[in-house]
Motif scaffolding. Structure first.
Motif, PDB file in Angstrom:
ATOM      1  N   ARG A   1      21.781  13.530 -85.777  1.00  0.00           N
ATOM      2  CA  ARG A   1      22.236  12.301 -85.132  1.00  0.00           C
ATOM      3  C   ARG A   1      21.347  11.912 -83.948  1.00  0.00           C
ATOM      4  NH1 ARG A   1      27.240   9.601 -84.051  1.00  0.00           N
ATOM      5  NH2 ARG A   1      26.583   7.649 -83.094  1.00  0.00           N
ATOM      6  N   TYR A   2      20.829  12.918 -83.239  1.00  0.00           N
ATOM      7  CA  TYR A   2      20.019  12.657 -82.037  1.00  0.00           C
ATOM      8  C   TYR A   2      18.693  13.403 -82.123  1.00  0.00           C
ATOM      9  CZ  TYR A   2      24.682  11.291 -80.520  1.00  0.00           C
ATOM     10  OH  TYR A   2      25.922  10.719 -80.447  1.00  0.00           O
ATOM     11  N   PRO A   3      17.838  13.041 -83.085  1.00  0.00           N
ATOM     12  CA  PRO A   3      16.594  13.793 -83.302  1.00  0.00           C
ATOM     13  C   PRO A   3      15.588  13.665 -82.166  1.00  0.00           C
ATOM     14  CG  PRO A   3      16.613  11.793 -84.632  1.00  0.00           C
ATOM     15  CD  PRO A   3      17.980  11.912 -84.030  1.00  0.00           C
ATOM     16  N   ASP A   4      15.745  12.658 -81.309  1.00  0.00           N
ATOM     17  CA  ASP A   4      14.780  12.441 -80.232  1.00  0.00           C
ATOM     18  C   ASP A   4      15.303  12.862 -78.868  1.00  0.00           C
ATOM     19  OD1 ASP A   4      12.949  11.285 -82.056  1.00  0.00           O
ATOM     20  OD2 ASP A   4      14.028   9.379 -81.953  1.00  0.00           O
ATOM     21  N   ASP A   5      16.456  13.538 -78.827  1.00  0.00           N
ATOM     22  CA  ASP A   5      17.004  13.983 -77.549  1.00  0.00           C
ATOM     23  C   ASP A   5      16.251  15.226 -77.091  1.00  0.00           C
ATOM     24  OD1 ASP A   5      19.747  13.662 -75.769  1.00  0.00           O
ATOM     25  OD2 ASP A   5      19.013  15.716 -75.855  1.00  0.00           O
ATOM     26  N   ALA A   6      15.510  15.100 -75.989  1.00  0.00           N
ATOM     27  CA  ALA A   6      14.661  16.201 -75.522  1.00  0.00           C
ATOM     28  C   ALA A   6      15.483  17.399 -75.073  1.00  0.00           C
ATOM     29  CB  ALA A   6      13.776  15.719 -74.373  1.00  0.00           C
ATOM     30  N   GLY A   7      16.627  17.151 -74.433  1.00  0.00           N
ATOM     31  CA  GLY A   7      17.464  18.244 -73.971  1.00  0.00           C
ATOM     32  C   GLY A   7      18.008  19.074 -75.114  1.00  0.00           C
TER      33      GLY A   7
END
Length: 293
Positions: free
Chosen positions: A198-204
């Motif tokens: 769902r959030y493939p670009d979330d760095a954390g």
């Protein structure tokens, strides 16, 4: 999309029209004249806000245009002020894949906060999609200890469950025994894998997965299994220092739009553990108010 579906109110055109008619002109900064006869926005007003022709809006609503481009759908979603769920629904009705969200949200919607604040006889906490703790009530602090003693950036349930070296993370102040630890561990890992989709670009989130994979063998093994799922329920025993062991059911509800995880701890009604839970909540071992972040 056929005309019958559109007339029935379930088609793409009927849905766009319903969303257009629910928007008041004042909501989008337009004057609301007393003589105005249209319900909600006019077609030409929506067309101008979305950057498309009035004729195209007419054809969409009449079911004669059924395959708008992703760019047009994105413009319509912004012009209609759709929620994330509504936006995704619009994409799917147009035969398109909804866009991915870049960053995990950690805002608690006011409506959810109001409902949770009324659950006075249970312990409740809210976690983001990456298992960061973002809110808890007094019941949670009384049953498990006040999480505010742990810095916000370290209040992560996955990091507590899968410690890395000597970097121990503690959300609960006293021991918690999970009834079926293996299943629970797998559920958490598979839930995190679901979040990466769902959030493939979330760095954390990416850094969390990297840290746990490199630093915790159990996490690495379970991550390698590729399981995808959601963590829904569990059984725990809390070794409370004042009232003794408290057996609780752990139910995980999800706010569908933002993937927030609402964790509710409750005991079997009428049991000795329910009585201990009430004593723990009444003991108020900490003066911490309801907190977020």
């Amino acid at each position: 999309m056929d005309a019958m579906a559109t007339r029935a109110g379930t088609g793409l055109g009927a849905t766009i029209r319903a969303w257009r008619e629910r928007l008041s002109p004042s909501t989008v900064g337009l004057p609301s004249a007393r003589t105005r006869r249209a319900v909600g926005l006019r077609r030409e007003e929506l067309a101008e806000r979305a950057g498309v022709s009035v004729d195209y809006v007419v054809r969409l609503e009449q079911g004669r245009a059924t395959a708008p481009s992703a760019q047009v759908v994105a413009s319509l979603a912004r012009a209609l002020r759709l929620t994330v769920s509504e936006r995704d629904h619009l994409y799917r009705m147009a035969g398109l894949v909804p866009p991915r969200d870049d960053v995990i949200p950690d805002d608690l919607p006011p409506g959810v906060r109001r409902v949770l604040s009324r659950l006075g006889d249970v312990a409740v906490a809210v976690f983001a999609a990456d298992w960061r703790m973002i809110w808890w009530n007094r019941g949670w602090a009384a049953l498990l200890g006040d999480p505010s003693t742990t810095p916000p950036e370290r209040r992560n349930f996955a990091r507590e469950r899968f410690p890395v070296g000597s970097d121990a993370v503690r959300i609960a102040a006293w021991p918690v025994v999970v009834r079926n630890g293996a299943d629970s561990d797998l559920a958490i890992v598979s839930d995190l894998r679901r979040a990466t989709g769902r959030y493939p670009d979330d760095a954390g989130l990416a850094e969390l997965i990297r840290t746990l994979t490199v630093g915790n063998p159990t996490f690495a093994r379970l991550w390698a299994s590729g399981a995808v799922g959601a963590h829904r329920e569990d059984r725990k025993t809390i070794e409370h220092p004042r009232v003794g062991p408290v057996d609780v059911d752990c139910d995980v509800l999800t706010d569908g739009e933002s993937d927030l995880k609402i964790v509710i701890l409750s005991a079997l009604p009428g049991s000795a553990h329910a009585a201990r839970l009430r004593l723990a909540l009444a003991a108020d071992l900490t003066s911490a108010p309801t907190r977020s972040g």
